[in-house]
Design a protein around this motif. Sequence first.
Motif, PDB file in Angstrom:
ATOM      1  N   SER A  79      -9.948  24.573  47.125  1.00 25.12           N
ATOM      2  CA  SER A  79      -9.323  23.474  46.379  1.00 25.12           C
ATOM      3  C   SER A  79      -9.282  22.205  47.219  1.00 25.12           C
ATOM      4  CB  SER A  79      -7.908  23.866  45.928  1.00 25.12           C
ATOM      5  OG  SER A  79      -7.932  25.012  45.134  1.00 25.12           O
ATOM      6  N   SER A  80     -10.387  21.916  47.886  1.00 25.48           N
ATOM      7  CA  SER A  80     -10.451  20.760  48.783  1.00 25.48           C
ATOM      8  C   SER A  80     -11.783  20.047  48.595  1.00 25.48           C
ATOM      9  CB  SER A  80     -10.322  21.202  50.249  1.00 25.48           C
ATOM     10  OG  SER A  80      -9.172  21.997  50.447  1.00 25.48           O
ATOM     11  N   THR A  81     -11.836  18.849  49.176  1.00 26.79           N
ATOM     12  CA  THR A  81     -13.106  18.125  49.290  1.00 26.79           C
ATOM     13  C   THR A  81     -13.642  18.353  50.700  1.00 26.79           C
ATOM     14  OG1 THR A  81     -12.347  16.463  47.728  1.00 26.79           O
ATOM     15  CG2 THR A  81     -14.216  15.877  49.130  1.00 26.79           C
ATOM     16  N   ILE A  82     -14.950  18.701  50.834  1.00 24.25           N
ATOM     17  CA  ILE A  82     -15.525  19.070  52.135  1.00 24.25           C
ATOM     18  C   ILE A  82     -16.621  18.077  52.513  1.00 24.25           C
ATOM     19  CG2 ILE A  82     -16.733  20.865  53.429  1.00 24.25           C
ATOM     20  CD1 ILE A  82     -15.489  22.908  51.547  1.00 24.25           C
ATOM     21  N   ILE A  83     -16.566  17.621  53.753  1.00 25.29           N
ATOM     22  CA  ILE A  83     -17.615  16.761  54.320  1.00 25.29           C
ATOM     23  C   ILE A  83     -18.161  17.452  55.569  1.00 25.29           C
ATOM     24  CG2 ILE A  83     -18.138  14.521  55.360  1.00 25.29           C
ATOM     25  CD1 ILE A  83     -15.839  13.358  53.734  1.00 25.29           C
ATOM     26  N   PHE A  84     -19.498  17.600  55.653  1.00 24.15           N
ATOM     27  CA  PHE A  84     -20.109  18.197  56.846  1.00 24.15           C
ATOM     28  C   PHE A  84     -20.477  17.087  57.828  1.00 24.15           C
ATOM     29  CE2 PHE A  84     -23.817  19.459  59.306  1.00 24.15           C
ATOM     30  CZ  PHE A  84     -23.342  20.615  59.912  1.00 24.15           C
ATOM     31  N   THR A  85     -20.122  17.308  59.061  1.00 26.64           N
ATOM     32  CA  THR A  85     -20.450  16.321  60.088  1.00 26.64           C
ATOM     33  C   THR A  85     -20.900  17.041  61.358  1.00 26.64           C
ATOM     34  OG1 THR A  85     -19.539  14.567  61.485  1.00 26.64           O
ATOM     35  CG2 THR A  85     -18.008  16.257  60.740  1.00 26.64           C
ATOM     36  N   ASP A  86     -21.857  16.438  62.061  1.00 24.41           N
ATOM     37  CA  ASP A  86     -22.348  17.049  63.308  1.00 24.41           C
ATOM     38  C   ASP A  86     -21.715  16.392  64.537  1.00 24.41           C
ATOM     39  OD1 ASP A  86     -23.505  14.612  63.081  1.00 24.41           O
ATOM     40  OD2 ASP A  86     -25.587  15.317  63.239  1.00 24.41           O
ATOM     41  N   THR A  87     -20.604  15.658  64.310  1.00 28.58           N
ATOM     42  CA  THR A  87     -19.861  15.051  65.426  1.00 28.58           C
ATOM     43  C   THR A  87     -18.425  15.563  65.391  1.00 28.58           C
ATOM     44  OG1 THR A  87     -19.220  13.136  64.085  1.00 28.58           O
ATOM     45  CG2 THR A  87     -21.289  12.965  65.332  1.00 28.58           C
ATOM     46  N   ASN A  88     -17.643  15.198  66.401  1.00 31.48           N
ATOM     47  CA  ASN A  88     -16.235  15.566  66.442  1.00 31.48           C
ATOM     48  C   ASN A  88     -15.393  14.337  66.098  1.00 31.48           C
ATOM     49  OD1 ASN A  88     -16.206  18.355  67.202  1.00 31.48           O
ATOM     50  ND2 ASN A  88     -16.965  17.732  69.217  1.00 31.48           N
ATOM     51  N   PRO A  89     -15.104  14.125  64.840  1.00 34.61           N
ATOM     52  CA  PRO A  89     -14.367  12.908  64.450  1.00 34.61           C
ATOM     53  C   PRO A  89     -12.879  13.032  64.778  1.00 34.61           C
ATOM     54  CG  PRO A  89     -14.712  14.288  62.540  1.00 34.61           C
ATOM     55  CD  PRO A  89     -15.425  14.969  63.680  1.00 34.61           C
ATOM     56  N   VAL A  90     -12.248  11.871  64.910  1.00 36.95           N
ATOM     57  CA  VAL A  90     -10.788  11.831  65.065  1.00 36.95           C
ATOM     58  C   VAL A  90     -10.182  11.882  63.666  1.00 36.95           C
ATOM     59  CG1 VAL A  90      -8.820  10.494  65.898  1.00 36.95           C
ATOM     60  CG2 VAL A  90     -10.982  10.483  67.179  1.00 36.95           C
ATOM     61  N   LEU A  91      -9.307  12.852  63.446  1.00 32.84           N
ATOM     62  CA  LEU A  91      -8.747  13.029  62.111  1.00 32.84           C
ATOM     63  C   LEU A  91      -7.802  11.885  61.777  1.00 32.84           C
ATOM     64  CD1 LEU A  91      -7.978  16.862  62.019  1.00 32.84           C
ATOM     65  CD2 LEU A  91      -9.965  15.642  61.124  1.00 32.84           C
ATOM     66  N   PRO A  92      -8.090  11.151  60.712  1.00 30.08           N
ATOM     67  CA  PRO A  92      -7.186  10.059  60.322  1.00 30.08           C
ATOM     68  C   PRO A  92      -5.916  10.623  59.683  1.00 30.08           C
ATOM     69  CG  PRO A  92      -8.915  10.315  58.688  1.00 30.08           C
ATOM     70  CD  PRO A  92      -9.232  11.300  59.786  1.00 30.08           C
ATOM     71  N   LYS A  93      -4.843   9.856  59.755  1.00 32.01           N
ATOM     72  CA  LYS A  93      -3.586  10.249  59.140  1.00 32.01           C
ATOM     73  C   LYS A  93      -3.317   9.338  57.949  1.00 32.01           C
ATOM     74  CE  LYS A  93       1.312  11.067  60.097  1.00 32.01           C
ATOM     75  NZ  LYS A  93       2.390  11.020  61.097  1.00 32.01           N
ATOM     76  N   HIS A  94      -3.375   9.942  56.763  1.00 33.18           N
ATOM     77  CA  HIS A  94      -3.098   9.206  55.535  1.00 33.18           C
ATOM     78  C   HIS A  94      -1.854   9.784  54.875  1.00 33.18           C
ATOM     79  CE1 HIS A  94      -6.954   7.152  55.740  1.00 33.18           C
ATOM     80  NE2 HIS A  94      -7.545   8.333  55.937  1.00 33.18           N
ATOM     81  N   LYS A  95      -1.024   8.933  54.328  1.00 32.33           N
ATOM     82  CA  LYS A  95       0.203   9.404  53.697  1.00 32.33           C
ATOM     83  C   LYS A  95      -0.072  10.219  52.438  1.00 32.33           C
ATOM     84  CE  LYS A  95       3.271   5.754  55.385  1.00 32.33           C
ATOM     85  NZ  LYS A  95       4.216   4.691  54.995  1.00 32.33           N
ATOM     86  N   ASN A 104     -19.197  20.442  62.064  1.00 33.26           N
ATOM     87  CA  ASN A 104     -17.821  20.569  61.586  1.00 33.26           C
ATOM     88  C   ASN A 104     -17.779  20.513  60.062  1.00 33.26           C
ATOM     89  OD1 ASN A 104     -16.124  20.734  63.966  1.00 33.26           O
ATOM     90  ND2 ASN A 104     -16.779  18.634  64.426  1.00 33.26           N
ATOM     91  N   PHE A 105     -16.849  21.266  59.503  1.00 33.06           N
ATOM     92  CA  PHE A 105     -16.449  21.096  58.110  1.00 33.06           C
ATOM     93  C   PHE A 105     -15.138  20.330  58.112  1.00 33.06           C
ATOM     94  CE2 PHE A 105     -18.794  25.078  56.519  1.00 33.06           C
ATOM     95  CZ  PHE A 105     -19.837  24.305  56.034  1.00 33.06           C
ATOM     96  N   LEU A 106     -15.111  19.153  57.457  1.00 35.05           N
ATOM     97  CA  LEU A 106     -13.890  18.368  57.331  1.00 35.05           C
ATOM     98  C   LEU A 106     -13.323  18.589  55.925  1.00 35.05           C
ATOM     99  CD1 LEU A 106     -11.898  16.306  58.462  1.00 35.05           C
ATOM    100  CD2 LEU A 106     -13.395  14.483  57.600  1.00 35.05           C
ATOM    101  N   PHE A 107     -12.188  19.276  55.847  1.00 32.05           N
ATOM    102  CA  PHE A 107     -11.538  19.575  54.576  1.00 32.05           C
ATOM    103  C   PHE A 107     -10.492  18.500  54.287  1.00 32.05           C
ATOM    104  CE2 PHE A 107     -13.150  23.568  56.113  1.00 32.05           C
ATOM    105  CZ  PHE A 107     -13.586  24.238  54.976  1.00 32.05           C
ATOM    106  N   LYS A 108     -10.492  18.003  53.038  1.00 37.52           N
ATOM    107  CA  LYS A 108      -9.519  16.990  52.624  1.00 37.52           C
ATOM    108  C   LYS A 108      -8.835  17.444  51.328  1.00 37.52           C
ATOM    109  CE  LYS A 108     -11.930  12.960  54.545  1.00 37.52           C
ATOM    110  NZ  LYS A 108     -12.460  11.620  54.241  1.00 37.52           N
ATOM    111  N   ARG A 109      -7.536  17.210  51.260  1.00 38.80           N
ATOM    112  CA  ARG A 109      -6.778  17.559  50.055  1.00 38.80           C
ATOM    113  C   ARG A 109      -5.697  16.505  49.838  1.00 38.80           C
ATOM    114  NH1 ARG A 109      -4.037  23.354  49.839  1.00 38.80           N
ATOM    115  NH2 ARG A 109      -6.229  24.010  49.819  1.00 38.80           N
ATOM    116  N   LYS A 110      -5.407  16.220  48.572  1.00 43.11           N
ATOM    117  CA  LYS A 110      -4.375  15.235  48.255  1.00 43.11           C
ATOM    118  C   LYS A 110      -3.002  15.740  48.682  1.00 43.11           C
ATOM    119  CE  LYS A 110      -6.621  12.983  44.325  1.00 43.11           C
ATOM    120  NZ  LYS A 110      -6.503  12.671  42.885  1.00 43.11           N
ATOM    121  N   PHE A 111      -2.221  14.831  49.224  1.00 42.97           N
ATOM    122  CA  PHE A 111      -0.853  15.143  49.623  1.00 42.97           C
ATOM    123  C   PHE A 111       0.065  14.580  48.541  1.00 42.97           C
ATOM    124  CE2 PHE A 111       2.940  14.113  52.409  1.00 42.97           C
ATOM    125  CZ  PHE A 111       3.345  15.432  52.518  1.00 42.97           C
TER     126      PHE A 111
END
Length: 702
Positions: free
Chosen positions: A195-211, A230-237
């Motif tokens: 139940s998330s949005t996934i972005i594939f990246t081949d770098t080590n990103p700094v995870l942003p903090k969104h409210k 990396n798999f970057l998982f995003k979900r609405k808060f």
Amino acid sequence: MTVKKTFPKILWLIFSSSIFFILLYFALFYYTKKAETQVYGHTIEQFNHEINKLLEVNAKPILVAINNDTNWDEFVNFIKSKDENWYNSTIGNELEIYEADYLGAYDAQKNFIIRTPTAKIKTLDFIPKKEMELLDKVGINKFYMKIPEGIVEVTGAAIHASNDPMKNKTPTAGYFFVVRLIDIKYVKNLEKLTSSTIIFTDTNPVLPKHKNEITSLYKLTDYNNQFVGNFLFKRKFEVYFENAISILYVIIVAFIINLLINLFYTRRLVYYPLDLVRRALETGNRKAIKELKKTTGEFSYIGDLFEENSNQKIELINAKIKAEEGDRLKSSFLANLSHEIRTPMNAINGFTELIINTEISKSEKLEYLNIIEKSGKNLVSIIDDLIEMSKIDSNQLIPNHAVVNLESCINELYETVKITIKNKNIDFKLIKSKVPTEFNIITDDIKLKQVIINLLTNAIKFTEKGSVTLGFEIDEENKLIHFTVKDTGLGIDEDNHKNIFDRFKRVDSDISIKVGGLGLGLAISKAYIDLLGGTISLSSKIGEGSTFYFSIPLVYAKAEHIVVKPVNNVEVIQSEDQVILIAEDDNINFLLFQKMMQKTNFKIIRAINGQEAVDACLNNPNIDLVLMDIKMPLMNGFEALEQILPMRPMLPIIAQTAYSSSDDKVRIEEAGFTDYITKPLNRERLFELIDQYLNKKNSYEI
């Protein structure tokens, strides 16, 4: 003076409440900000844990399946024999089971044997030898790697015989690998699972903090634990604390504005209305009440109360007038009741006295007796109407639903009424439904019959000549049965239509006075129809006649086809030397039975209470029929019936009762009586019942 002293107190109250509100506001603001930080951090931890668990669940089916396949003796044999036919027919067909894009097998020397690819992966041999060395130690392993087609997820396992309890302690027979390409389909399935949005990246990103958003980073490593991507998982808060902060800002601004308005309008919104209240209380000034209603807040409500009090006085006057009207109607009804009861009683007493104290001819005596009989029936009818209306007023009536053959019921009513009016110049017609009633219906047939009889009786009363029509129609679409009773009689003035079903009102005319009655028939009929869930209405004009319409719900019984029974005339059968037990405690009533049956050949025996009736039935097998009174000493008719029926179930027992309401009749039928006859006794009805239930012949006069 009092108003001036009150003003500083109100200002101090406003100021103190404002200080309290401001302190409360800052406390809520601090708590909200702190709670936001804690909830966000806790949610991130939960999200990371959830992603790891879901990815483990996603890989579990492959791990279970590959463990089963690599712990298989036939697979070990294949590594030795390299039988491609066996592989293609068994392992090669499991791409769909694994939901994989590539299957590959290697021998113990780590040499490539065979593969089962899809169109997505064309590379032949890409599994590192060091990964196979790792499998010798761990047995099963999952890792990620890059190939020309992209990044793939690889799950490998060492192949051992099925009787090998510890795979990593014996030589490996070979190696088997399941490969899935990380493409759009793979990512979409993973998004659906998490139940998330996934972005594939081949770098080590700094995870942003969104409210309004939480993220989780899942690292992809190869067999040597080296970074692949990396798999970057995003979900609405969904917890929007900034809305709460905005609301707090709005509240404090609104509070300040409200405080200023209160300070500015206090004198106008408080003291002026108080002065209006004082004037209204002291003088009852209607102008002050009117102005008070125009104010706002509680003072406007007080103005409404003053006006409501005035209106209540008017309503009390109207209620008094209405109550006086009701008393007048009841007085009129009671006067009419007294007249209607005294009229038949006068006839009964007067003609009885003439028969006793004067010498009259046989024909005159017969004429007087007929008048006494008719007057007695009228008196019983009046009493029945009063009792039934009393039950209606006390809500004691309940519908007694039963399975009813509608056409047989209507035919029986038609034939019965037709016989009673054969001497009148009236054309009595029955119009049946165009839609046949193929099934029985469920309704209270006793109350339905009573409504139809009441309407027909009224129609016949007020029709000197012409026609009276009874009709019914089945409305399948609306699930209703529509009835009509139409006459060409006197008609009813339109002004009386609205009161025609009221119990204390009747249409007074020369004919209504002539035919007599309390006028309760229509009120009782409407109460019955309401009880059955129906409606009733009227269409009438003076000189043209009246038509009553009523409808009841159409509820079919079990889907069994019915046969309409004809209404047959009563056959008089005779009997010889049959024994009839009359259970009757009243001597006069028993004497009446004896006189009615003195010219028959029946043997009559008597029981003066319920216990004697039970003893007689159990000790005398020659008793052929019982006439059982309901109300008797020691044991009533219902109790006596309960003791007789188990011992003599075939014995006809007819209830004789002074209770005549429909509910009493239903109770008698449900108790198990063969039939019933009501008091005052009808001689013709008595012999009809005896003929019906005694099958042997006996000669007597009716």
